[in-house]
Design a protein around this motif. Sequence first.
Motif, short mmCIF file in Angstrom:
data_model
loop_
_atom_site.label_atom_id
_atom_site.label_comp_id
_atom_site.label_asym_id
_atom_site.label_seq_id
_atom_site.Cartn_x
_atom_site.Cartn_y
_atom_site.Cartn_z
N ALA A 103 2.78 8.69 -0.99
CA ALA A 103 3.81 8.54 0.03
C ALA A 103 4.11 7.07 0.29
CB ALA A 103 3.35 9.20 1.32
N ASP A 104 5.39 6.77 0.35
CA ASP A 104 5.89 5.45 0.72
C ASP A 104 6.70 5.65 2.00
OD1 ASP A 104 6.63 2.77 0.66
OD2 ASP A 104 8.22 3.09 -0.81
N GLY A 105 6.02 6.10 3.04
CA GLY A 105 6.66 6.55 4.26
C GLY A 105 7.59 5.55 4.91
N ASP A 106 7.26 4.27 4.86
CA ASP A 106 8.10 3.24 5.46
C ASP A 106 8.99 2.54 4.44
OD1 ASP A 106 6.20 1.74 4.11
OD2 ASP A 106 5.39 0.80 5.92
N ALA A 107 8.97 2.99 3.21
CA ALA A 107 9.77 2.46 2.10
C ALA A 107 9.41 1.02 1.74
CB ALA A 107 11.27 2.57 2.39
N ASN A 108 8.27 0.52 2.18
CA ASN A 108 7.90 -0.86 1.85
C ASN A 108 7.72 -1.08 0.35
OD1 ASN A 108 8.06 -2.09 4.33
ND2 ASN A 108 5.91 -1.80 4.83
N PHE A 109 7.08 -0.15 -0.33
CA PHE A 109 6.89 -0.26 -1.78
C PHE A 109 8.25 -0.23 -2.49
CE2 PHE A 109 6.04 1.81 -5.95
CZ PHE A 109 5.17 0.87 -6.48
N THR A 110 9.06 0.75 -2.12
CA THR A 110 10.38 0.93 -2.73
C THR A 110 11.25 -0.30 -2.50
OG1 THR A 110 10.18 3.31 -2.47
CG2 THR A 110 12.40 2.44 -2.74
N LYS A 111 11.24 -0.82 -1.28
CA LYS A 111 12.03 -2.02 -0.98
C LYS A 111 11.50 -3.23 -1.75
CE LYS A 111 13.41 -0.61 3.67
NZ LYS A 111 13.19 -0.87 5.12
N ALA A 112 10.18 -3.36 -1.85
CA ALA A 112 9.60 -4.50 -2.56
C ALA A 112 9.98 -4.47 -4.04
CB ALA A 112 8.08 -4.51 -2.40
N VAL A 151 6.00 9.06 -6.50
CA VAL A 151 6.22 8.34 -5.24
C VAL A 151 7.55 8.77 -4.64
CG1 VAL A 151 6.58 6.06 -4.20
CG2 VAL A 151 4.90 6.34 -6.02
N SER A 152 7.55 8.95 -3.33
CA SER A 152 8.78 9.21 -2.61
C SER A 152 8.70 8.60 -1.23
CB SER A 152 9.01 10.72 -2.49
OG SER A 152 10.26 10.99 -1.89
N VAL A 153 9.86 8.30 -0.67
CA VAL A 153 9.92 7.80 0.71
C VAL A 153 9.86 9.02 1.62
CG1 VAL A 153 11.21 6.45 2.40
CG2 VAL A 153 11.25 5.78 -0.01
N ASN A 154 8.69 9.59 1.68
CA ASN A 154 8.34 10.70 2.55
C ASN A 154 6.95 10.39 3.09
OD1 ASN A 154 9.99 12.52 0.20
ND2 ASN A 154 10.42 13.03 2.33
N ASP A 155 6.51 11.14 4.09
CA ASP A 155 5.15 10.91 4.58
C ASP A 155 4.14 11.66 3.70
OD1 ASP A 155 4.52 13.60 5.74
OD2 ASP A 155 6.09 13.07 7.17
N ALA A 156 2.88 11.30 3.86
CA ALA A 156 1.82 11.86 3.02
C ALA A 156 1.65 13.37 3.22
CB ALA A 156 0.50 11.13 3.29
N PHE A 157 1.95 13.87 4.41
CA PHE A 157 1.84 15.31 4.67
C PHE A 157 2.87 16.07 3.85
CE2 PHE A 157 0.25 13.14 8.45
CZ PHE A 157 -1.01 13.72 8.57
N VAL A 158 4.09 15.55 3.81
CA VAL A 158 5.15 16.17 3.02
C VAL A 158 4.81 16.10 1.53
CG1 VAL A 158 7.58 15.94 2.31
CG2 VAL A 158 6.96 15.81 4.73
N MET A 159 4.33 14.95 1.08
CA MET A 159 4.01 14.80 -0.35
C MET A 159 2.89 15.75 -0.76
SD MET A 159 6.20 12.79 -1.64
CE MET A 159 5.51 12.31 -3.23
N THR A 170 0.82 -1.21 0.00
CA THR A 170 0.00 0.00 0.00
C THR A 170 0.86 1.26 0.00
OG1 THR A 170 -0.14 0.01 2.41
CG2 THR A 170 -1.90 -1.14 1.21
N LEU A 171 0.26 2.32 -0.51
CA LEU A 171 0.84 3.66 -0.47
C LEU A 171 -0.21 4.58 0.15
CD1 LEU A 171 2.35 3.65 -4.07
CD2 LEU A 171 3.66 3.66 -1.94
N THR A 172 0.20 5.74 0.63
CA THR A 172 -0.77 6.67 1.21
C THR A 172 -0.78 7.97 0.43
OG1 THR A 172 0.85 7.46 2.81
CG2 THR A 172 -0.64 5.72 3.55
N GLN A 173 -1.94 8.63 0.52
CA GLN A 173 -2.11 9.92 -0.14
C GLN A 173 -3.00 10.79 0.73
OE1 GLN A 173 -4.33 9.90 -3.83
NE2 GLN A 173 -3.34 11.77 -4.52
N LEU A 174 -2.54 12.00 0.97
CA LEU A 174 -3.35 12.98 1.68
C LEU A 174 -3.98 13.90 0.65
CD1 LEU A 174 -4.30 14.25 4.35
CD2 LEU A 174 -2.22 15.66 4.30
N THR A 175 -5.30 13.92 0.63
CA THR A 175 -6.03 14.80 -0.29
C THR A 175 -6.87 15.75 0.56
OG1 THR A 175 -7.99 13.40 -0.44
CG2 THR A 175 -6.18 12.92 -1.97
#
Length: 157
Positions: free
Chosen positions: A98-107, A74-82, A12-17
Motif C-alpha cells: 500500500a502507498d496510502g499517501d501516494a508518497n512512493f508514487t509521487k517520488a 503497489v496501489s494508492v490504497n490503504d493496506a487493509f484494502v490491498m 516506505t510502503l505498508t503491508q498488512l499480513t
Amino acid sequence: MIEQGQTLPAVTLTQLTNDGMQTLTNSELFEGKKVVLFAVPGAFTPTCSNAHLPEFITLADKIKAKGIDAIYCVSVNDAFVMKAWGDSQNAQEIAMLADGDANFTKALGLDKDTAGFGGIRSSRYAMIVDNSVVTGLFVEQDKEFAVSRAEYVLEKL
C-alpha cells in the motif's frame, strides 16, 4: 519521472499480513534482491482485478523462475484494502503493498490526478528492479494495457 538506470527513492510502503501491519523500507524491499513491481490505479477496479493482478498471479512461477526474488503489487490504497484485494484474488505469490499517501508514487513521478474517480492515483506500470536500481520500466499510456502486463514483463526478463 524515474528512468531506467536510476535508484528508487527512499520511501516506505505498508503491508498488512496475517502477522499484522508492517512498514517496509526500500532497503527491506529491494536491496540485494531482483524484483518485479507493478502498479495499478486502484484495487478492485475492472482492468486491475480482471486482468492485471490475475496475469501476475498466473505467471508468478514463470517470472520467479527467471531469477526474480519477489513480485510486488503497489496501489494508492490503504493496506487493509490491498490485503482484502489480494485475499479475494488468491494472490499468495504477490506482496500487496500500500502507498496510502501516494508518497512512493509521487517520488517516482508516476502519479496522476483522477479527480472525481479517486484523486491522486498511480499510473499503470511495471518495472524490474535489481538491488534498488530500475533495470526495466514499462509505463502505460492513459487507457492502455499492454506494456505493464505480466506476459510483456516476462519477455523482458
